[in-house]
Structures are given as C-alpha cells and as structure tokens.
Design an enzyme around this catalytic site. Sequence first.
Site: not given
Ligand code: GUN
Length: 298
Positions: A54, A98, A121
């Site tokens: 990311k 995350q 998100d």
């Molecule tokens: N952990 C696994 N997938 C995601 C996601 O799409 N966003 C976040 N914040 N954590 C994750």
Amino acid sequence: MTAEIISGTQIRKEILAEIKEDVEKMKEKHGKVPGLVTILVGSNPASQSYVTLKIKTALSLGFHEIQDDQPEDISEEDLLALIEKYNNDDDIHGILVQLPLPDQIDDKKVLNAINPDKDVDAFHPVNVGRLMIGGDEAKFLPCTPAGIQEMIVRSGTETSGAEVVVVGRSNIVGKPIAVMMAQKGIGANATSTIVHTRTKDLAGHCKRADILIVAAGVPDLVKPEWIKPGATVIDVGVNRVGMNEETGKAILKGDVDFEAAKEIAGKITPVPGGVGPMTIAMLMKNTLKSAQWALGDI
Ligand code: GUN
C-alpha cells in the site's frame, strides 16, 4: 469458446495511471497532494507485506504517505488517541488501520473512531449506511467490491437488468457488492441475489446468473456446470492450496474451477491476477477522492 480473461493486473495499471494524472493536476492547482496514513500494529508478516505494498503504491502516485508502525502491545487508548491526531490533520485524507489488531484492542471501537470522511477502507458504519442509500450519498465504496464493479464495467459487461448472483455474505465483499449492483447507476441496475452456506439450491441459483460473483473462500467451489454459458464470472477467492517447492511461493486457487469454467463463461477473472490487484488501486482512488472533496474539487 474460451472466455475472455479480465485482467486485474492490466485494469489496475490503467486506474493507477488515471490517479497519477489527477494527483499532478491537484498539485498544480492547489500545491497539495492526497495524504494517506497506514497504521500497522505489531509485526504480523501478512499484514506487513500488505501495508508495504500500500505504501509503495501510494508513493508511486506522488501521495503524501505516513507509515505509522506501532508496537504489538500498544493500548487501545493510545491507538484511539493516534487516530484522533490523524482525524485532525488536514494533510491526511485517508486513515487506514491494518487488520487484524491484537487481542487487547477492540477492532470495532478503533474503526468507529476514524472520521468517516477519511475512512478510505469504507468500514465505518456511516459509510456502510451511505453505501446502502447509494448515489451521491456513497462517498467511499469498500475497496474489493469497488474493484469488482470496476472490472465488470471495464470488461464491457452489461449490468442493467442483468441477474447478478453473489456467493458469500461477508460484510467486506458479499453484502456490499450485492447492494452496489442493485443500485441505480452506471455499472449497476442489476437484480441481485445473495446465496450462502444455507442456500437450498446453490447450483440452480448460480446457473441463472449473467454475472456470477464468488467470494466464499472455498477452493474450486463453483463447478463448470453451475455456470450459464457466456456469463461473466468474478472470482474473489484467494485460497492457499500448497507451496511451490521451486519458488517457495504459495500456490493460489480461486473459488471457481478456472480451467473448466473458462470453457463455458464469456468473461472470467483469473486467480492470481484478477480481483486481488484491484483492491489497493481502489484504496488509492478513495484517498484521491477524499482529497478532492477536502479541496472542493468534487
Ligand atoms: N486486512 C486485510 N484486508 C484488509 C483491508 O482491506 N483493510 C484493512 N484495513 N485491513 C485489512
């Protein structure tokens, strides 16, 4: 006839190029760029690798990026205070925490503390509600469903009046994509059905789908005879089914028996290289949008 392959890798490239152009325009007009903070708690290797990707993507687009790594034993109170700091930081347009978080922290409390207008998100209940209302109300769409819809649109699949069957009812994929496809609008106006583990005739429902979206987490669940000839098949499954001893990399399989399904479907996404690469691209798109709102450009 063999199905057309919908490549997430290719579509991601197009989307990232579009975002980069918009970032350059923003910089020229306002002297500002989208800002994203990624908060990683602890050192879960899978989370580390997602967050690294990311960050790398955000930097490649010219975003302002803050990597805020926190120790495994951070208290809930301290994490909430950190979120509050970024809620009040005008240079930050997107806050990503995350998941999963360690046991001492209540995930829900943390996600609910993020300012909904920085919730890239789209996990905050306010954004879930906005998605349900639809239209201009839906500020951020959750990243995986948004990526799926983008793939459907960019592959030239007709959605208006189409029968969409979604296999799986998760909050992150199944429920939101079913609602999004049934809304009024481009890439939508479809008739959505959600099927799940308690559905009586799974195969029967799948067989009438013009667009079949599978997010069940069960390798090869969907058999070729469940697919309507010519249908568009979107496979969200990423199942680790073994290890390639030569490369040391996991062998990934989707929820659809791809080799057989591609002989029946009209269009199909592969695994890997399908929906997976789209998710981070849509996270970047949400961050760009958030910055554009903050600057009054949209
Ligand atoms: N952990 C696994 N997938 C995601 C996601 O799409 N966003 C976040 N914040 N954590 C994750």
